[in-house]
Design an enzyme around this catalytic site. Structure first.
Site, PDB file in Angstrom:
ATOM      1  N   GLY A  70      27.293  40.011  45.596  1.00 37.98           N
ATOM      2  CA  GLY A  70      28.107  39.776  46.800  1.00 37.98           C
ATOM      3  C   GLY A  70      29.269  38.816  46.631  1.00 37.98           C
ATOM      4  O   GLY A  70      29.997  38.542  47.590  1.00 37.98           O
ATOM      5  N   GLN A  71      29.472  38.292  45.401  1.00 33.89           N
ATOM      6  CA  GLN A  71      30.598  37.377  45.238  1.00 33.89           C
ATOM      7  C   GLN A  71      31.899  38.076  45.581  1.00 33.89           C
ATOM      8  O   GLN A  71      32.033  39.268  45.380  1.00 33.89           O
ATOM      9  CB  GLN A  71      30.711  36.874  43.792  1.00 33.89           C
ATOM     10  N   ARG A  72      32.851  37.311  46.052  1.00 30.25           N
ATOM     11  CA  ARG A  72      34.123  37.875  46.513  1.00 30.25           C
ATOM     12  C   ARG A  72      34.726  38.832  45.478  1.00 30.25           C
ATOM     13  O   ARG A  72      35.181  39.918  45.819  1.00 30.25           O
ATOM     14  CB  ARG A  72      35.103  36.736  46.809  1.00 30.25           C
TER      15      ARG A  72
END
Ligand code: G3D
Length: 185
Positions: A70-72
């Site tokens: 889910g990291q940017r």
């Protein structure tokens, strides 16, 4: 018989469902999956790519759960996983007040994806074991869930650490998807 019909019939035979577990990084996605699989949750490192796990405890269905980082920087890859998704489990860190608007924006973008248009949406308000965390009602308002008319949705509190709410949440998704795919097949 068209390809779509063949695929549908195959899936009905196998009773397979495909869920996508998404949310901002650190929401608890990997921990939730591990807990559902009774795996050790004491050592979890950030999901850099994706993990696919199969849950067989919801018989007769076989659930393939995709846990995508889910990291940017990874969010633009989410779209690679949308095909044939039956449900999205959107995990929210109920203690992360600072990123609730980021969380709302990402979810809104996701719900506009055409390939996810039929998917059932479960929002897990995770980390409910932490005192002072946001309630499902507060998260529902922060994410603007009442405005979501395009998907069948539900928000439930859960804790990946204690296990509270996990089975019940997944059970709801399974029943919703089963109604759609298998009963009117
Ligand atoms: P992600 O896969 O969504 O990125 P992780 O998130 O599963 O890696 O979890 C991120 C951190 O949140 C982990 O802590 C994990 O232990 C913690 N966490 C996940 N779910 C819960 C929960 O329900 N309650 C509490 N209290 N913590 C939770 P670390 O310290 O390893 O970063």
């Amino acid at each position: 018989m068209g390809l779509h019909t063949i695929i549908k019939k195959q899936r009905q035979k196998e009773k397979e469902m495909r869920f996508l577990m998404l949310g901002l990084d650190n929401a608890g996605k990997t921990t939730i999956i591990k807990k559902l699989l009774n795996e050790d949750i004491s050592q979890i490192s950030p999901t850099l790519g994706f993990n696919i796990k199969t849950l067989t405890s919801f018989e007769p269905y076989k659930l393939n759960i995709w846990d995508v980082g889910g990291q940017r920087t990874l969010r633009s890859y989410w779209r690679n996983y949308f095909e044939r998704t039956d449900a999205v489990i959107w995990v929210v860190d109920a203690t992360d007040r600072a990123r609730m608007s980021d969380c709302r924006d990402e979810l809104r973008g996701l719900l506009q994806e055409e390939r996810l248009s039929g998917a059932t949406l479960l929002v897990f308000a995770n980390k409910a074991d932490v005192e002072g965390c946001l309630s499902p009602g507060e998260i529902k308002d922060a994410l603007g869930l009442e405005d979501v008319r395009t998907h069948t949705w539900k928000i439930l509190r859960c804790s990946a650490v204690t296990g509270e709410g996990l089975e019940g949440g997944v059970r709801w998704v399974v029943e919703e998807v089963a109604k759609r795919i298998y009963m009117f097949g």
